[in-house]
Design an enzyme around this catalytic site. Structure first.
Site, PDB file in Angstrom:
ATOM      1  N   SER A  75      28.043  -6.179  24.246  1.00  0.00           N
ATOM      2  CA  SER A  75      29.428  -5.856  24.521  1.00  0.00           C
ATOM      3  C   SER A  75      30.293  -6.889  23.816  1.00  0.00           C
ATOM      4  O   SER A  75      29.942  -8.061  23.738  1.00  0.00           O
ATOM      5  CB  SER A  75      29.672  -5.896  26.027  1.00  0.00           C
ATOM      6  N   GLU A  97      21.403   6.447  25.547  1.00  0.00           N
ATOM      7  CA  GLU A  97      22.667   7.044  26.009  1.00  0.00           C
ATOM      8  C   GLU A  97      23.199   8.050  24.996  1.00  0.00           C
ATOM      9  O   GLU A  97      23.628   9.151  25.345  1.00  0.00           O
ATOM     10  CB  GLU A  97      23.722   5.951  26.244  1.00  0.00           C
ATOM     11  N   HIS A 109      14.631  13.286  44.672  1.00  0.00           N
ATOM     12  CA  HIS A 109      16.045  13.057  45.043  1.00  0.00           C
ATOM     13  C   HIS A 109      16.478  11.627  44.727  1.00  0.00           C
ATOM     14  O   HIS A 109      17.337  11.075  45.408  1.00  0.00           O
ATOM     15  CB  HIS A 109      16.291  13.356  46.533  1.00  0.00           C
TER      16      HIS A 109
END
Ligand code: ARG
Length: 474
Positions: free
Chosen positions: A292, A305, A171
């Protein structure tokens, strides 16, 4: 439209745009031509189309349907076509619909009548089914080898981290300590099953449709076994209607590809989490990340990703193919032309993704201190304390409750179980003694899980060594 005379009938294939156009009274519109053509994407099948044609020509010659000279001319013509294609000099024409007709037309241009005899006893229906099977078989072999390399990298890294401890999660909450090597080998297992799945799928891919002709077989005394042998197929398809129409083998491949991407996506998710400065378990080599344009501090794990994102398209192709197949009556329908782009894209995506991951896994920098620090938070050894009591005769449910009290106490004090002095621990249960501290340590916890499939360093070493050996290229 001029009427066909006998002389232009003879030349119709060489002169007319479409191989079948003699039967039609008006041409198709440009849009319909583009809509129905597949050459823009099925030209990728060219090598296999030529292989199939050569095997067919060889068989036709062996049974006396074409002459030895014709066969030699076909071989010569096809060798030149192959060269033209590889050199980027072949002119693909949308007027000729697909890869098969483009190549055949060029063959006729190069060698004349012998080229026109090649299509005897064959149809584009069994031809395309054969081409796709050859293409998928090749992609399967490539993917299986990439999975081998990826497992090799995972197991090699695992071997360096048999003793590196990090929290295992359930979890997404700290559950029990595990070794990083063990965690990596979980993925080696998944990718191992993926390779098994592909190998299994290959058995059903590797059957020869050629000979089914359009749908019903052919009246020529063909030798399908010979063609199968030439092309390296294990068997011939046993029913002509099925052979030209079903694409279940491609669906199986897409399903196997979807599972590969699903596993890649799970691994990617972990890499992204581990890379997050909040967690900071690993660093990926710069060549798999980007910065970035506005936030100078950032190093984004773009490759994992994107891999996670690309899983969507591969899953989508599986559904598209299943849907393509579901409503089709026997035998071949043009719907099947739609099988290719998704199939190609699935294969390309797993090929590129696996290739990048082989390199990326090898370049992971492990931050063992951060892993260890995280494992020390969240009472990862609580189960070990319960098991300790059970081994002293306390029923597991009671032990579980005892430990829950101890954890609560630690939460209030803001410390770990191992930080509680013996006196305090004994307040929770009189059977707790000094030896408890070896159980409460991370090392004691992982070392105790020493069975097949357990996280103990000794076991992880064995497993990693086994996989490294198994995946070493011969
Ligand atoms: N381009 C077609 C395909 O990909 C080849 C088979 C065409 N057969 C036909 N009867 N139109 O499926």
């Amino acid at each position: 439209m001029p009427k066909n005379t006998s002389s232009n009938l003879q030349n119709q294939f060489a002169n007319k745009a479409q191989a079948w156009s003699a039967r039609f009274s008006e041409p198709v519109s440009d849009l319909v031509k583009r809509y129905t053509a597949s050459v823009s994407f099925d030209q990728r099948l060219a090598d296999f189309d030529i292989q199939g044609s050569l095997a067919h020509a060889d068989m036709l010659e062996s049974i006396g349907i074409i002459s030895t000279d014709d066969k030699a001319a076909i071989e010569r013509g096809m060798a030149q076509i192959l060269e033209e294609i590889h050199a980027g000099q072949f002119t693909w024409s949308v007027d000729l619909e697909d890869v098969h007709l483009n190549i055949e037309k060029r063959l006729v241009e190069l060698i004349g009548d012998a080229g026109k005899r090649l299509h005897t006893g064959r149809s584009r229906n069994d031809q395309v089914a054969t081409d796709i099977r050859l293409w998928v078989r090749n992609e399967i072999d490539i993917a299986i080898d990439l999975l081998r390399q990826l497992r090799h990298k995972l197991a090699s890294l695992a071997l360096q981290h048999t003793d590196t401890i990090l929290p295992g999660f359930t979890h997404l909450q700290v559950a029990q300590p595990v070794t990083f090597g063990h965690h990596l080998l979980a993925y080696a297992e998944m990718f191992g099953r993926d390779a098994e799945r592909l190998a299994d799928c290959r058995k059903r891919v590797n059957r020869l449709p050629l000979g089914a002709a359009a749908l019903a077989g052919t009246s020529y005394p063909i030798d399908r076994e010979r063609v199968a042998r030439t092309l390296g197929f294990d068997q011939v398809c046993r029913n002509s209607l099925d052979a030209v129409s079903d694409r279940d083998f491609a669906i199986e491949f897409c399903a196997a590809a979807a599972l590969i991407m699903t596993h890649i996506s799970r691994l990617s998710e972990e890499l992204v989490l581990w890379m997050s400065p909040r967690i900071g378990f690993i660093d990926l080599a710069d060549r798999f990340c980007t910065g970035s344009s506005i936030m100078p501090q950032k190093k984004n794990p773009d490759v994992p990703e994107l891999a996670r994102g690309k899983t969507g398209r591969v899953n989508g192709h599986l559904i598209a193919l299943l849907t393509l197949m579901k409503g089709q009556p026997l035998a071949y329908n043009k719907d099947n032309q739609e099988d290719k782009e998704g199939l190609f894209d699935s294969a390309d995506t797993i090929r590129d993704t696996l290739t990048i991951f082989v390199d990326m896994i090898g370049g992971i920098r492990v931050k063992a201190d951060a892993m260890r620090a995280a494992a020390l938070q969240g009472f990862a050894t609580a189960t070990d304390l319960a098991d300790y009591l059970v081994k002293k005769g306390v029923p597991f449910r009671d032990a579980h409750e005892t430990v829950a009290h101890a954890v609560r106490e630690c939460e209030q004090r803001g410390c770990d179980l191992a930080d509680l002095p013996l006196d305090d621990l004994q307040k929770f249960h009189a059977l707790i003694e000094q030896d408890i501290y070896s159980v409460l340590t991370l090392e004691g916890s992982v070392a105790s899980r020493n069975h097949v499939g357990g996280t103990a360093p000794a076991r992880v070493k064995q497993e990693a060594e086994r996989i490294v050996a198994e995946t070493s290229s011969s």
